[in-house]
Each structure stands twice: as C-alpha cells, then as structure tokens.
Enzyme design. Structure first.
Site, mmCIF file in Angstrom:
data_model
loop_
_atom_site.group_PDB
_atom_site.id
_atom_site.type_symbol
_atom_site.label_atom_id
_atom_site.label_comp_id
_atom_site.label_asym_id
_atom_site.label_seq_id
_atom_site.Cartn_x
_atom_site.Cartn_y
_atom_site.Cartn_z
ATOM 1 N N CYS A 78 -2.228 8.987 2.307
ATOM 2 C CA CYS A 78 -1.859 8.435 0.997
ATOM 3 C C CYS A 78 -2.905 8.679 -0.079
ATOM 4 O O CYS A 78 -2.594 8.659 -1.270
ATOM 5 C CB CYS A 78 -1.573 6.939 1.117
ATOM 6 S SG CYS A 78 -2.944 6.001 1.843
ATOM 7 N N GLU A 81 0.876 -1.172 0.000
ATOM 8 C CA GLU A 81 0.000 0.000 0.000
ATOM 9 C C GLU A 81 0.911 1.219 0.000
ATOM 10 O O GLU A 81 1.470 1.576 1.045
ATOM 11 C CB GLU A 81 -0.916 -0.016 1.222
ATOM 12 C CG GLU A 81 -1.891 -1.171 1.258
ATOM 13 C CD GLU A 81 -2.909 -1.142 0.136
ATOM 14 O OE1 GLU A 81 -3.010 -0.093 -0.550
ATOM 15 O OE2 GLU A 81 -3.603 -2.143 -0.063
#
Length: 495
Positions: free
Chosen positions: A254, A219
């Site tokens: 993110c 991720e």
C-alpha cells in the site's frame, strides 16, 4: 476457538461476540499480566513456527525468504518486544494540570480498553497486517477477533491453527472465510473495527459500522508519488526506489511507489540508472529471479496486464514488460510519459509497474499532486533543503520519507495511517495502543475549599469572579474580588 466456514453465519457471529463480551466484562483482559501473557504468546508462536510461516507465505505469494523474514516475521517480533518493554508506561495514567475553577484539584488521563474489537486483515502482508493490529489491541486490554484474508489461504489457516494453540480462546478468536463470513461479522456491534484493504470494501465496512456508531480505522492506499530532483545521489536513490517498489512484494504494497515525477532533462539519466540497477538486481531475465515475488492470483495478474495493454499505454513501456501467466509473474516494468487520463494513472497499480511522468520544473508538480486524492505515502529525493521544506509543508499524504521509500513505516515512534481517501486513523507502537484505547478524563477533588460563588443565589459579583476563574486571568480575579468592573480595570491599566 476457530470458527469453520460451514458453521459461521450471523447467529454464530452473534454468539461469539456475546461470549467475548462476557470475558471482557469479567475484567480478564484488563490486567497487565494477561496482556503480557498474550503478547509473549504471539512472540513465541513466531519463534517456534518461523519455517511454517515462511512456507505459508511462499504458498500464498511466492514471497522470497528475505522479504518474509524481514517484512513479516521480524516486524511482529519487534512490535511484540516494543509493547512488552513499554506496556507499563503506556498503561500508567497521564497526569495533567487543571484550571483555577476547580482548585484545589488534580487531573489524569486514564487509558481504558474499548471492549471487543474486530480486525479485518489484507492478503499482501498476511502476517504483519494481521498481527500488528492484534498486538496493539491486546496491549490495550481488548478482546479481539481477527479475520485474515481469504486471498492468502495458507497463511489464514496457519493463523487459525496456532491462535487456537497459543492464544486465550476466551478473549482472542480467528474467523476464516470470505464475503459471507465477513458480512456476518459486520452485522455485529463492535467497539472498534480496523480494516486494511481497498477503498471499495472500506466504504462497506464504514457503512456497516455506522449502523452501530462503531468507530473505524481504515488503512487503504492510493497512488503514492515519488518526486525525483536532479540534485541527488542517483545510484543510491534508484536503489532505494527499486527496493521500495519491486523489493517489497513486487509493488503489492500500500505504500509502494506508484509513479515517479521528474524533470524532462533528468529523465534519461534516471531511466538509464533504473535499467542498470534492475538488471544488476534481478538479472537479464527477471521472471527467473527468486527475488521477484509473484502476483497474488490470476485475477490481479489479468488486471495488471490490462493496464499495460491499454492502447494509449502499450507503446510507453521502456523497460521490462515480460509476463508469465503460469508463474503469475510480471517483470519489473518502467513506462515513460504515460497520459494522465490513462487507467494506469487513475487507479492504484498495486503491482510491478512504474510510470515516470516528466515536468519542466519539479515545483510544477506540487499543485498537481495536491489536486489528486491524498495518498498513503509520498516520497521526495533531493538534497535541496528548501525543496524538502516545501514538499513537507505543502504535500498532503498519510506519511512521508525523504530520500528513501517506505522506511517511515518501520519507525514505531511514527504513526502509520492515511488521510482522505487513503484512510483514517493510525497505528504502530504506542499509536496502536492509543487507537484501541479510550482516553478517559478524570478530575480528583477533596471536600475542602468549596467555592460559594458556584451556588445560588447568583449575582454580578459571583458572575465576574467565575468568568475570571474560567478565563484564568489573575487581574480579572483580583478585580472581581475587589468589586471592580471591567471599565474600572481598563482605567487602572491606562493610568
């Protein structure tokens, strides 16, 4: 059991993994009862130590209570509740059809745990990004090692302390520390590794995993674009972008908007709306606002300051730009028409800076966006149905939200993960369970209806019949049984 920094080396890591493999081999983690007990323990830990969690997050990131509760604590409670509600259904084998070749038979897909898994977490959401994957790994029946980020030391210490108290130490461990401890962990053979962080470390994790053929979930992140059309409710759109950028850890997320693309004609209205709403939300001096998170440390503060101070960027600031290094705070900052070759447009910002780029027509940006590395998220604001369809169809990204930001991550029915350089694999909800499970194919047969055609000696008739059975063609099966050739079948079809 919690390993201390001083004692944790490659030998200690190997010993720990061996102990966890022993627990897994005994079958302890496979039972429904064990999985439920551990998920309930996580939820209880969150309930009973909410204030301590909030204080740890404030110590590490100066997170406002609203953000800590909503984006960290509630996220994990919801994830646990969802897993507890659905776990029996997730664990149940999935019945599937079979082919004529194996008739009579039945098939199913069995979800089995992978074994011993490693989760390496990030500092920006040190509770949610640590525990959400742990929930999935435990729900799937694995033994788990969690490595929290050393950049959020208070939260890391809290997790280590309470995992020892609440979780089963024979199957769930926390390892604190920095690069040496992470390196020791990566030397070991795991059955899966999930890493959340940046691409540079992601490559290191993937290279280490490759030595053992260990599958990975990465991720990562990237530069998440926000395309803003003029056909919108401007006030609502701007509020939603602000919340997704500055209302979630000051852009240290993110999936935070990294830059905006809009038209030259619409840019002045958009900028004016941003200025108005930012002052309304955070006041005339946003550095004093309790709703603005600080930058995580001086290193990242200096990195962000350097982005703003680049010669070709410094004159592009149209709102904000104030800084206080002692507080590690940077005001919400908007820049207009920064050069595409500037550093700020070629590195993930991961902070409270938001460039706006302008084009003549919105559609012009689509090819340019697709020429860049694929982001973890992409956003579009428009009421134009055709533009929505084209954006979803043509823009490649890990995930999308149309007419809002970041909310797709909150839907447990949607996978969260990247594509290309923004990552690989996905989790959340059932997708977390699947990520940490092996989907085992099982075919059941009895001893009746054994087909002689499978066995030697072989001939053309057996071959034709097996081909027809494998192809699933009823006409082919009939023809093979009657001894017709393919040429004969063709003649009957055209007659």
């Amino acid at each position: 059991m919690v390993q201390s920094k001083q004692e944790f080396d490659v030998e200690a890591a190997a010993s720990m993994v061996s102990e966890l493999r022993g627990t897994f081999s005994d079958g302890k983690t496979r039972s429904y009862e064990w999985r439920v007990s551990q998920l309930k323990a996580i939820k209880r830990m969150m309930d009973e130590h909410e204030n301590e969690i909030f204080e740890a997050l404030r110590s590490d990131l100066n997170k406002p209570k609203f953000e800590s509760v909503l984006y960290e604590i509630v996220v994990i409670k919801t994830s646990c509740s969802h897993a507890l509600k659905e776990l029996k259904r997730w664990m149940k084998p999935e019945k599937v059809g079979t082919s004529l070749l194996s008739f009579p038979s039945s098939g199913e897909i069995v979800s089995e745990p992978l074994g011993v898994v490693l989760i390496i977490s990030a500092w920006n959401y040190p509770i949610a990004l640590s525990l959400d994957p742990v929930v999935g790994a435990i729900a799937a029946g694995n033994a788990v090692v969690l490595k929290p980020s050393e950049i959020a030391p208070a939260t890391s210490a809290l997790l280590a302390k309470y995992f020892k108290e609440y979780m089963d130490p024979s199957a769930v461990r926390v390892v604190e520390g920095g690069i040496p401890e992470t390196t020791a962990l990566l030397e070991q053979k795991w059955d899966k590794i999930l890493y959340t962080g940046n691409g540079r470390v992601g490559r290191i994790v993937m290279a280490a995993a490759a030595k053992h053929l260990t599958p990975v979930v990465l991720e990562l992140g990237g530069k998440c674009p926000v395309v803003v059309d003029s056909d919108i409710n401007l006030e609502v759109a701007v509020k939603r972008i602000i919340v997704g950028k500055w209302g979630m850890n000051s852009g240290q997320t993110c999936i935070a908007p990294d830059f905006i693309v809009t038209t030259k004609d619409f840019a002045p209205k958009l900028v004016g709306a941003f200025k108005h709403q930012l002052e309304k939300f955070f006041g005339m001096n946003p550095l004093d606002s309790k709703d603005v998170s600080c930058v995580v440390n001086s290193h990242h503060f200096d990195r962000l300051a350097k982005l703003l101070d680049e010669d070709k960027v410094a004159g592009k600031i149209i709102h904000g730009g104030q800084r206080d290094r002692d507080q590690l705070k940077i005001a919400p900052t908007i820049l207009l028409d920064v050069p595409e070759d500037s550093v700020i447009m070629n590195e993930e910002i991961f902070g409270p800076l938001l460039p706006i780029l302008t084009v003549d027509r919105i559609e012009e940006s689509f090819d340019w966006l697709n020429s860049r590395p694929k982001p973890l998220a992409a956003y579009l604001f428009t009421d134009n149905r055709k533009l929505k369809e084209k954006f979803v169809r043509t823009i490649s990204a890990g995930g999308m939200t149309i007419n809002d930001t970041a909310l797709h991550v909150a839907a447990l029915t949607l996978p969260f993960g990247g594509v290309g350089e923004s990552g690989m694999g996905a989790y959340h909800g059932k997708f977390s369970f699947d990520t940490f499970s092996h989907k085992k194919s099982v075919l059941y047969r009895s001893f009746v209806a054994d087909a002689a055609m499978r066995y030697p000696p072989y001939n053309e008739r057996k071959l034709r019949l097996l081909k027809a059975l494998m192809g699933g063609s009823l006409m082919g099966i009939i023809a093979a049984l009657l001894g017709w050739s393919e040429f004969t079948i063709g003649k009957h079809k055209t007659a």
